[in-house]
Motif scaffolding. Sequence first.
Motif, PDB file in Angstrom:
ATOM      1  N   VAL A 431       0.814  -1.397  -0.097  1.00 44.96           N
ATOM      2  CA  VAL A 431       0.544  -0.402   0.069  1.00 44.96           C
ATOM      3  C   VAL A 431       0.838   1.025  -0.064  1.00 44.96           C
ATOM      4  N   ALA A 432       1.890   1.815   0.888  1.00 43.85           N
ATOM      5  CA  ALA A 432       3.224   2.202   0.952  1.00 43.85           C
ATOM      6  C   ALA A 432       2.994   2.816  -0.392  1.00 43.85           C
ATOM      7  N   SER A 433       3.714   1.361  -1.576  1.00 44.11           N
ATOM      8  CA  SER A 433       4.758   1.940  -2.472  1.00 44.11           C
ATOM      9  C   SER A 433       3.448   2.497  -3.611  1.00 44.11           C
ATOM     10  N   ALA A 434       2.072   1.709  -3.081  1.00 51.22           N
ATOM     11  CA  ALA A 434       0.992   2.580  -4.387  1.00 51.22           C
ATOM     12  C   ALA A 434       1.040   4.374  -3.503  1.00 51.22           C
ATOM     13  N   VAL A 435       0.922   4.353  -2.768  1.00 47.98           N
ATOM     14  CA  VAL A 435       1.100   5.754  -2.462  1.00 47.98           C
ATOM     15  C   VAL A 435       1.739   6.541  -2.448  1.00 47.98           C
ATOM     16  N   THR A 436       3.002   6.276  -2.685  1.00 45.93           N
ATOM     17  CA  THR A 436       3.795   6.776  -3.139  1.00 45.93           C
ATOM     18  C   THR A 436       3.942   7.144  -4.675  1.00 45.93           C
ATOM     19  N   LEU A 437       3.427   6.401  -5.399  1.00 47.41           N
ATOM     20  CA  LEU A 437       3.391   6.294  -6.648  1.00 47.41           C
ATOM     21  C   LEU A 437       1.810   7.794  -6.984  1.00 47.41           C
ATOM     22  N   LEU A 438       1.081   7.334  -6.423  1.00 48.51           N
ATOM     23  CA  LEU A 438       0.132   8.241  -5.506  1.00 48.51           C
ATOM     24  C   LEU A 438       0.743   9.785  -5.844  1.00 48.51           C
ATOM     25  N   VAL A 439       1.416  10.296  -5.018  1.00 53.20           N
ATOM     26  CA  VAL A 439       1.941  11.078  -4.679  1.00 53.20           C
ATOM     27  C   VAL A 439       2.283  11.339  -5.692  1.00 53.20           C
ATOM     28  N   GLN A 440       3.481  11.024  -5.880  1.00 52.22           N
ATOM     29  CA  GLN A 440       5.082  11.762  -7.439  1.00 52.22           C
ATOM     30  C   GLN A 440       3.269  11.694  -9.050  1.00 52.22           C
ATOM     31  N   ALA A 441       2.582  11.130  -8.559  1.00 58.96           N
ATOM     32  CA  ALA A 441       1.514  11.916  -9.949  1.00 58.96           C
ATOM     33  C   ALA A 441       0.851  13.277  -9.565  1.00 58.96           C
ATOM     34  N   HIS A 442       0.092  13.122  -8.053  1.00 57.24           N
ATOM     35  CA  HIS A 442      -0.322  14.621  -7.571  1.00 57.24           C
ATOM     36  C   HIS A 442       0.474  14.942  -6.662  1.00 57.24           C
ATOM     37  N   GLU A 485      -5.895   8.375 -11.985  1.00 57.55           N
ATOM     38  CA  GLU A 485      -6.947   9.117 -12.836  1.00 57.55           C
ATOM     39  C   GLU A 485      -7.939   9.794 -11.594  1.00 57.55           C
ATOM     40  N   THR A 486      -8.685   9.607 -10.690  1.00 62.37           N
ATOM     41  CA  THR A 486      -9.359  10.397  -9.700  1.00 62.37           C
ATOM     42  C   THR A 486      -8.911  12.433 -10.733  1.00 62.37           C
ATOM     43  N   ASP A 487     -10.484  13.503 -10.422  1.00 59.74           N
ATOM     44  CA  ASP A 487     -10.732  14.491 -10.867  1.00 59.74           C
ATOM     45  C   ASP A 487     -11.133  15.218  -9.129  1.00 59.74           C
ATOM     46  N   PHE A 488     -10.089  15.726  -9.159  1.00 61.00           N
ATOM     47  CA  PHE A 488     -10.579  16.534  -8.128  1.00 61.00           C
ATOM     48  C   PHE A 488     -11.164  18.496  -8.196  1.00 61.00           C
ATOM     49  N   THR A 489     -11.980  18.269  -9.702  1.00 60.84           N
ATOM     50  CA  THR A 489     -12.442  18.999  -9.686  1.00 60.84           C
ATOM     51  C   THR A 489     -13.114  20.258  -9.134  1.00 60.84           C
ATOM     52  N   GLY A 490     -13.251  20.897  -8.537  1.00 60.33           N
ATOM     53  CA  GLY A 490     -14.308  21.299  -6.708  1.00 60.33           C
ATOM     54  C   GLY A 490     -13.919  21.205  -5.862  1.00 60.33           C
ATOM     55  N   ASP A 491     -13.157  20.776  -5.802  1.00 56.54           N
ATOM     56  CA  ASP A 491     -12.545  20.555  -3.597  1.00 56.54           C
ATOM     57  C   ASP A 491     -12.120  21.540  -3.654  1.00 56.54           C
ATOM     58  N   LEU A 492     -12.538  22.413  -3.580  1.00 58.35           N
ATOM     59  CA  LEU A 492     -11.709  23.232  -3.337  1.00 58.35           C
ATOM     60  C   LEU A 492     -11.237  23.994  -1.751  1.00 58.35           C
ATOM     61  N   ASP A 493     -11.929  22.945  -0.699  1.00 59.11           N
ATOM     62  CA  ASP A 493     -11.024  23.102   0.882  1.00 59.11           C
ATOM     63  C   ASP A 493      -9.959  22.225   1.023  1.00 59.11           C
ATOM     64  N   ARG A 494      -9.880  21.179  -0.223  1.00 52.27           N
ATOM     65  CA  ARG A 494      -9.085  19.935  -0.671  1.00 52.27           C
ATOM     66  C   ARG A 494      -8.778  18.762   0.050  1.00 52.27           C
ATOM     67  N   ASP A 495      -9.588  18.787   0.920  1.00 53.95           N
ATOM     68  CA  ASP A 495     -10.234  17.570   1.728  1.00 53.95           C
ATOM     69  C   ASP A 495     -10.870  15.932   1.328  1.00 53.95           C
ATOM     70  N   GLY A 496     -10.781  16.440  -0.392  1.00 54.63           N
ATOM     71  CA  GLY A 496     -10.702  14.755  -0.979  1.00 54.63           C
ATOM     72  C   GLY A 496     -13.098  14.373  -1.266  1.00 54.63           C
ATOM     73  N   ASP A 497     -13.724  15.469  -1.087  1.00 53.55           N
ATOM     74  CA  ASP A 497     -14.616  15.797  -1.664  1.00 53.55           C
ATOM     75  C   ASP A 497     -15.238  17.251  -2.154  1.00 53.55           C
ATOM     76  N   THR A 498     -16.318  17.459  -3.235  1.00 56.28           N
ATOM     77  CA  THR A 498     -16.977  18.559  -3.730  1.00 56.28           C
ATOM     78  C   THR A 498     -17.693  18.298  -2.778  1.00 56.28           C
ATOM     79  N   ASP A 499     -18.202  19.228  -2.014  1.00 57.30           N
ATOM     80  CA  ASP A 499     -19.731  19.171  -1.560  1.00 57.30           C
ATOM     81  C   ASP A 499     -19.815  20.905  -0.462  1.00 57.30           C
ATOM     82  N   LEU A 500     -21.465  21.121   0.175  1.00 57.82           N
ATOM     83  CA  LEU A 500     -21.553  22.910   0.046  1.00 57.82           C
ATOM     84  C   LEU A 500     -20.179  22.877   1.014  1.00 57.82           C
ATOM     85  N   ALA A 501     -19.566  23.225   1.345  1.00 60.01           N
ATOM     86  CA  ALA A 501     -17.739  23.298   2.341  1.00 60.01           C
ATOM     87  C   ALA A 501     -17.453  24.189   0.886  1.00 60.01           C
ATOM     88  N   ASP A 502     -17.078  23.077  -0.044  1.00 58.58           N
ATOM     89  CA  ASP A 502     -16.478  24.308  -1.413  1.00 58.58           C
ATOM     90  C   ASP A 502     -17.508  24.851  -1.955  1.00 58.58           C
TER      91      ASP A 502
END
Length: 548
Positions: A431-442, A485-502
Amino acid sequence: MMPGHICFAIAFVIIAAAGASTGEVPIKADRVEIREPTEELNSSYYWVFFRDKGIVEPEAMQAALSELEQVYPARAVARRRLRRTAPGLFDARDLPVSQAYVAQVRATGAQVRVTARWVNAVSVAATHDQRRAIEGLSCVERVQPLAHTAPFEMRDVREVPQDGGESTADFYGYASEQLHQIGIPSAHSAGYTGEGMIIGVLDTGFHRSHEAYTHSGHAIDVLGEYDWVRGDGNTQKEQGDDPWQHWHGTAILGEIAAYKPNVYVGGAYDAAFYLAKTEDVTREVPLEEDFYVAALEWFEQNGVDVATSSLGYIDWYTQEDLDGRTAVTTIGVNVATENGVACCTAAGNAGHDRDPRTSHLIAPADAFDVFTCGAVNVYGETSGFSSDGPTADGRVKPEAMACGDVTYLINPDDDRGYTTGSGTSCSTPLVASAVTLLVQAHPDWTVAQLRSALLRSGSIYRATGSYDPYSIEGFGIIDVWRAIETDFTGDLDRDGDTDLADHAVLAACLAGPGVEVGGECARTDLDLDGDADLHDWAALQNAYWGER
């Protein structure tokens, strides 16, 4: 333990020395030699928590924080700018523990082992009378026992027969199935191999003469290492070590860092590493909890992107204490993740049931934003030993599943050998390997966004839109390529969701067409035309309803 045995307490200092491949000025662990107490002194080990950092005036506090920002390692500051979620870049937790307070503790005769700034505490060896004296100090908030590491024995260790050549699989060799199961080869094919990333690994020790660590032109890149058990800068196998001291850490590291094409390749083989030896496999006294927290602080100061540990702590803690706020290692992980360090930890090997009212976790698996890892086999079947949650406050744990059942490993006792082992300590480095690749990508994603992307890639979430209600399998087997490949367009408060807080974030930044936005409002310019206006509001609506 023999009377007069020497051990070392740890403090952190900046020294002028070149980092191995980052050009950074590294933080190294400085040693303060002390004499360890003996059974004859009837000593025990405690955390001593202080009330404050010894700075009273707000102006003095702000000046101290400003000075810290000037001297903190640049890579750590850069990571904080990208991913820190706590307000500002630094806060009081980052300031050193008051040396005046530490001196008062020492004056009782207690022996200071480790200073931990994030939890504003020192660990000590103290007699009963010394503890009572410490509790009477006006600067002390409370005193509590240290917890020690829960046994994480590698299960089902079986040596792989050697055929004198390459394995029968592909480029990844023996590791092929366990890596393909979580989408790592797809990420590698897209260029995400861990290059430029730094991983911190906490474990028992790391013997690095194996052929998969020394491959010509691709030897493992270790930027720094420290042995908290012996108090020196060598985490390799040393004279006098228990024969098993290096075994667990060496095997775990290989799942990430190994590189022997067509024989055995790790999940993030191009990453660089900081290594911390924090567990003494011969001891049965509670010593390692303080080493764990000290090592996490050291990792963060040195700019690591990901920290991973297959160790756990329970001892005097109960399941009711695993609420994300109580265990000291858990608090340490919470601070690390707030500072943008993605942390992975094993759920434990105590098994599970289908009763969501019971759990078998260990700290720091209950930390709020840690990736807590359970185990499956390569067929996707959950391992019987994999610990279940939930946490005491009802959060699902474990969350991320990967192969921890008959996992292929390098053989720590044979430089050309390979073996298998089982345990959530085997699934965690995958899992740590996967997380590392995800950080590299984003690299600009917060830990919350990294978690959201990776957990929503899980097999159970993809099938049901939720997680396992029994807190056994979490969100299922992860797929790092889907996460990338996840798209976080709209996640303005950077909490992993696009919701009313954004919506509230955008509303606070709306200035109309042609009015340039900057600072924290810059991310509200969703259509990238330089301003925050109704066009951006429309883009946010599209992102919001797209997630519903």
